[in-house]
Design a protein around this motif. Structure first.
Motif, PDB file in Angstrom:
ATOM      1  N   TYR A   1       0.816  -1.216   0.000  1.00 15.12           N
ATOM      2  CA  TYR A   1       0.000   0.000   0.000  1.00 15.12           C
ATOM      3  C   TYR A   1       0.851   1.269   0.000  1.00 15.12           C
ATOM      4  O   TYR A   1       0.345   2.364   0.213  1.00 15.12           O
ATOM      5  N   GLY A   2       2.159   1.102  -0.204  1.00 16.04           N
ATOM      6  CA  GLY A   2       3.055   2.246  -0.249  1.00 16.04           C
ATOM      7  C   GLY A   2       3.296   2.893   1.105  1.00 16.04           C
ATOM      8  O   GLY A   2       3.631   4.074   1.174  1.00 16.04           O
ATOM      9  N   LEU A   3       3.131   2.116   2.178  1.00 16.86           N
ATOM     10  CA  LEU A   3       3.284   2.650   3.532  1.00 16.86           C
ATOM     11  C   LEU A   3       4.620   2.255   4.145  1.00 16.86           C
ATOM     12  O   LEU A   3       5.239   1.272   3.738  1.00 16.86           O
ATOM     13  N   LYS A   4       5.027   3.020   5.138  1.00 21.47           N
ATOM     14  CA  LYS A   4       6.243   2.735   5.892  1.00 21.47           C
ATOM     15  C   LYS A   4       5.872   2.397   7.331  1.00 21.47           C
ATOM     16  O   LYS A   4       4.859   2.862   7.842  1.00 21.47           O
ATOM     17  N   ILE A   5       6.717   1.602   7.973  1.00 26.09           N
ATOM     18  CA  ILE A   5       6.529   1.210   9.368  1.00 26.09           C
ATOM     19  C   ILE A   5       7.700   1.767  10.176  1.00 26.09           C
ATOM     20  O   ILE A   5       8.850   1.664   9.754  1.00 26.09           O
ATOM     21  N   ALA A   6       7.383   2.342  11.332  1.00 24.25           N
ATOM     22  CA  ALA A   6       8.437   2.886  12.190  1.00 24.25           C
ATOM     23  C   ALA A   6       8.222   2.413  13.624  1.00 24.25           C
ATOM     24  O   ALA A   6       7.094   2.302  14.090  1.00 24.25           O
TER      25      ALA A   6
END
Length: 76
Positions: A24-29
């Motif tokens: 989904y084009g997301l990043k995780i932090a």
């Protein structure tokens, strides 16, 4: 220490979450914190390497390293 008992399982979950988010084009932090794999600069570097996903990063909170009595110096 209990935090590290299931570290491999947590790393697998992070990898899976990153893979799902990437669709989904997301990043995780994840935020640095005391008594865990993101407590020292060295452990942060190692954890990021073990997750090994381009869309995984760390929210660097220097206060947590200070509270833990850890150095903010990266050992090369």
């Amino acid at each position: 220490m209990r935090v590290f008992e299931d570290l491999e399982r947590k790393l697998t979950l992070l990898k899976n979450l990153c893979d799902y988010a990437d669709d989904y084009g997301l990043k995780i932090a994840a935020q640095t914190h005391t008594r865990g794999p993101l407590e020292t600069i060295d452990s942060i570097t190692k954890t990021c390497g073990k997750v090994g996903r381009k869309n995984f990063g760390v929210i660097f909170d220097a206060a947590n390293l200070f509270i833990a009595g850890r150095s903010m110096e990266l050992k090369l």
